[in-house]
Design a protein around this motif. Structure first.
Motif, PDB file in Angstrom:
ATOM      1  N   ILE A 199     -29.873   9.979  11.049  1.00  0.00           N
ATOM      2  CA  ILE A 199     -30.074  11.314  10.483  1.00  0.00           C
ATOM      3  C   ILE A 199     -29.448  11.370   9.092  1.00  0.00           C
ATOM      4  O   ILE A 199     -28.267  11.050   8.923  1.00  0.00           O
ATOM      5  CB  ILE A 199     -29.458  12.400  11.380  1.00  0.00           C
ATOM      6  N   ILE A 200     -30.245  11.757   8.107  1.00  0.00           N
ATOM      7  CA  ILE A 200     -29.747  11.915   6.742  1.00  0.00           C
ATOM      8  C   ILE A 200     -29.579  13.398   6.448  1.00  0.00           C
ATOM      9  O   ILE A 200     -30.498  14.197   6.664  1.00  0.00           O
ATOM     10  CB  ILE A 200     -30.703  11.273   5.724  1.00  0.00           C
ATOM     11  N   ILE A 201     -28.406  13.760   5.976  1.00  0.00           N
ATOM     12  CA  ILE A 201     -28.123  15.136   5.560  1.00  0.00           C
ATOM     13  C   ILE A 201     -28.383  15.244   4.063  1.00  0.00           C
ATOM     14  O   ILE A 201     -27.729  14.566   3.270  1.00  0.00           O
ATOM     15  CB  ILE A 201     -26.654  15.527   5.849  1.00  0.00           C
ATOM     16  N   LEU A 202     -29.352  16.059   3.674  1.00  0.00           N
ATOM     17  CA  LEU A 202     -29.619  16.327   2.263  1.00  0.00           C
ATOM     18  C   LEU A 202     -28.974  17.662   1.909  1.00  0.00           C
ATOM     19  O   LEU A 202     -29.372  18.708   2.412  1.00  0.00           O
ATOM     20  CB  LEU A 202     -31.122  16.366   1.996  1.00  0.00           C
TER      21      LEU A 202
ATOM     22  N   HIS B 159     -21.060  12.832  14.612  1.00  0.00           N
ATOM     23  CA  HIS B 159     -21.351  11.406  14.731  1.00  0.00           C
ATOM     24  C   HIS B 159     -21.616  10.996  16.179  1.00  0.00           C
ATOM     25  O   HIS B 159     -22.074   9.875  16.423  1.00  0.00           O
ATOM     26  CB  HIS B 159     -20.198  10.597  14.145  1.00  0.00           C
ATOM     27  N   LYS B 160     -21.373  11.894  17.115  1.00  0.00           N
ATOM     28  CA  LYS B 160     -21.719  11.624  18.507  1.00  0.00           C
ATOM     29  C   LYS B 160     -23.236  11.667  18.718  1.00  0.00           C
ATOM     30  O   LYS B 160     -23.739  11.149  19.707  1.00  0.00           O
ATOM     31  CB  LYS B 160     -21.058  12.660  19.423  1.00  0.00           C
TER      32      LYS B 160
ATOM     33  N   MET C 221     -27.557  18.231  16.115  1.00  0.00           N
ATOM     34  CA  MET C 221     -27.933  18.091  17.514  1.00  0.00           C
ATOM     35  C   MET C 221     -29.430  18.363  17.710  1.00  0.00           C
ATOM     36  O   MET C 221     -30.119  17.646  18.436  1.00  0.00           O
ATOM     37  CB  MET C 221     -27.119  19.068  18.365  1.00  0.00           C
ATOM     38  N   VAL C 222     -29.945  19.383  17.041  1.00  0.00           N
ATOM     39  CA  VAL C 222     -31.376  19.696  17.112  1.00  0.00           C
ATOM     40  C   VAL C 222     -32.192  18.564  16.508  1.00  0.00           C
ATOM     41  O   VAL C 222     -33.217  18.146  17.062  1.00  0.00           O
ATOM     42  CB  VAL C 222     -31.672  21.027  16.388  1.00  0.00           C
ATOM     43  N   ALA C 223     -31.749  18.048  15.369  1.00  0.00           N
ATOM     44  CA  ALA C 223     -32.470  16.962  14.711  1.00  0.00           C
ATOM     45  C   ALA C 223     -32.514  15.711  15.581  1.00  0.00           C
ATOM     46  O   ALA C 223     -33.497  14.958  15.561  1.00  0.00           O
ATOM     47  CB  ALA C 223     -31.816  16.640  13.364  1.00  0.00           C
ATOM     48  N   ALA C 224     -31.458  15.473  16.353  1.00  0.00           N
ATOM     49  CA  ALA C 224     -31.380  14.281  17.198  1.00  0.00           C
ATOM     50  C   ALA C 224     -32.186  14.412  18.480  1.00  0.00           C
ATOM     51  O   ALA C 224     -32.478  13.400  19.130  1.00  0.00           O
ATOM     52  CB  ALA C 224     -29.917  13.992  17.537  1.00  0.00           C
ATOM     53  N   ASP C 225     -32.544  15.617  18.844  1.00  0.00           N
ATOM     54  CA  ASP C 225     -33.245  15.841  20.110  1.00  0.00           C
ATOM     55  C   ASP C 225     -34.706  15.404  20.000  1.00  0.00           C
ATOM     56  O   ASP C 225     -35.426  15.868  19.114  1.00  0.00           O
ATOM     57  CB  ASP C 225     -33.180  17.326  20.480  1.00  0.00           C
ATOM     58  N   PRO C 226     -35.179  14.541  20.888  1.00  0.00           N
ATOM     59  CA  PRO C 226     -36.582  14.095  20.842  1.00  0.00           C
ATOM     60  C   PRO C 226     -37.584  15.245  20.934  1.00  0.00           C
ATOM     61  O   PRO C 226     -38.703  15.139  20.422  1.00  0.00           O
ATOM     62  CB  PRO C 226     -36.696  13.163  22.054  1.00  0.00           C
ATOM     63  N   LYS C 227     -37.190  16.341  21.559  1.00  0.00           N
ATOM     64  CA  LYS C 227     -38.107  17.482  21.706  1.00  0.00           C
ATOM     65  C   LYS C 227     -38.377  18.179  20.380  1.00  0.00           C
ATOM     66  O   LYS C 227     -39.306  18.980  20.278  1.00  0.00           O
ATOM     67  CB  LYS C 227     -37.530  18.494  22.719  1.00  0.00           C
ATOM     68  N   SER C 228     -37.589  17.883  19.357  1.00  0.00           N
ATOM     69  CA  SER C 228     -37.795  18.504  18.045  1.00  0.00           C
ATOM     70  C   SER C 228     -38.914  17.834  17.264  1.00  0.00           C
ATOM     71  O   SER C 228     -39.349  18.358  16.231  1.00  0.00           O
ATOM     72  CB  SER C 228     -36.496  18.462  17.230  1.00  0.00           C
ATOM     73  N   GLN C 229     -39.366  16.692  17.733  1.00  0.00           N
ATOM     74  CA  GLN C 229     -40.459  15.978  17.072  1.00  0.00           C
ATOM     75  C   GLN C 229     -41.743  16.797  17.127  1.00  0.00           C
ATOM     76  O   GLN C 229     -42.091  17.397  18.138  1.00  0.00           O
ATOM     77  CB  GLN C 229     -40.690  14.633  17.777  1.00  0.00           C
ATOM     78  N   GLY C 230     -42.468  16.850  16.020  1.00  0.00           N
ATOM     79  CA  GLY C 230     -43.774  17.486  15.989  1.00  0.00           C
ATOM     80  C   GLY C 230     -43.759  18.997  15.941  1.00  0.00           C
ATOM     81  O   GLY C 230     -44.806  19.634  16.091  1.00  0.00           O
TER      82      GLY C 230
END
Length: 355
Positions: free
Chosen positions: A32-35, A71-72, A164-173
């Protein structure tokens, strides 16, 4: 027999634990990159109890160091794209963000992107990126209503939730989304509704698409306004000029007339009363602007609802388009992008009904 059964039970438990451990080992942490663009989330003030502060002072590395638990959720890195208050957000920075996000995903540098942003124009930036980011990978915007130095600052929690939202697979698409105050919003629908309250972001027509609680995100629905075709801004350094004019009782038509003389003006969004309505003098000024080649889009100053085509206004005769349920500032975003491809009002109107 009992000893054999007992030994078998122990073997099964050990085997099960080993398999689970192997699964956990094989699980790849998302990149995950934070811009960072600045804003209140990166703001700093002289007092922990006073409202005054300067936006965008805290660099991205300091933001990340303040929330070690992020980082977790993955391999986190940060980039400083801008360092401004979101009242100074501009088309140049929008294009820079869109191009950088598209490049990150094209080069497979990350599995998701989080954008830290000031709240004043966060909804506009989110919608612009929703229309211009070509990937289905998660893009999450996040901000704060109180600076990092405030006693009751909300930025650290919001940033952790966004990662946490970005890391969640359900956020894809799901398109570009906004994570604020333990809620997840669709970029198209979200807007800031309070100048100072923490719970400022709302989707006035449809509500949040998900909730964040206890380290988990739960989604409940997804917007159908997520077209597969996006606007390609890879070769653009500017966007067509579009302005907004606000409607009110006994408004002066000179406001419209004066705006219409701005050099290079291509579009005008009218934040009308009620269903995008206007008084007769303003209506004539808008009609003149339309005749002179400026695309006029009727929106509304009301916080919810939609503008209906050919209802109280003869839009076809006047050459107007309607914003559907987009607020004026987001109607401006879509009109600017539409004008990069066409000046045909029928096609532009179709964009407002599809995007």
């Amino acid at each position: 027999m009992k000893k054999i059964m007992s030994m078998l039970t122990v073997v099964l438990v050990v085997f099960s634990t080993s398999v689970q451990a192997q699964k956990n080992t094989n699980k790849i942490a998302p990149r995950i990159i934070i811009l960072a663009t600045g804003g209140t989330i990166a703001g700093s003030g002289e007092s922990a109890t006073k409202a005054a502060y300067t936006a965008g002072k805290v660099p991205v590395d300091d933001l990340l160091n303040a929330v070690p638990d992020i980082h977790k959720y993955g391999k986190i890195s940060g980039e400083q794209v801008a360092q401004i208050g979101s009242q100074d957000m501009n088309v140049v920075t929008w294009l820079k963000l869109a191009k950088r996000i598209n490049q990150i995903f094209k080069d497979n540098l990350a599995d998701a992107v989080v954008v830290t942003h000031g709240t004043d124009t966060q909804g506009e930036t989110a919608y612009f990126l929703d229309l211009t980011v070509m990937s289905d990978k998660p893009v999450v915007l996040v901000g704060a209503m109180r600076p990092s130095t405030a006693m009751s600052q909300d930025g650290n929690r919001n940033l952790l939730d966004a990662v946490m939202v970005a890391a969640d697979p359900k956020s894809q698409g799901k398109g570009v989304i906004v994570a604020m105050d333990e809620k997840v919003f669709d970029a198209r629908d979200v807007t800031k509704t309070s100048t100072t309250n923490l719970e400022t972001f709302r989707s006035t027509n449809f509500g949040p698409i998900g909730l964040i609680y206890d380290g988990k995100v739960s989604y409940y629905y997804q917007s159908l306004r997520n077209p597969s075709k996006k606007f390609d801004v890879s070769k653009l350094n500017e966007l067509p000029k579009v302005e907004i004019v606000y409607g009110y009782a006994d408004a002066s038509p000179e406001t419209v007339s004066n705006l219409s003389t701005i050099p290079g003006l291509k579009g005008l969004v009218y934040a009308g009363m009620g269903n995008g309505n206007f008084g007769e003098p303003v209506g004539k000024a808008l009609a003149n602007a339309s005749k002179n080649g400026i695309v006029v889009c009727r929106s509304a100053r009301a916080s919810a609802g939609r503008i209906t085509l050919e209802n109280e206004v003869n839009d076809a005769e006047l050459g107007f388009v309607v914003a559907d349920d987009l607020n004026p500032q987001k109607a401006r975003v879509l009109l600017m992008l539409s004008l990069t491809e066409t000046a045909d009002r029928t096609k532009i109107q179709q964009n407002f009904f599809e995007y």
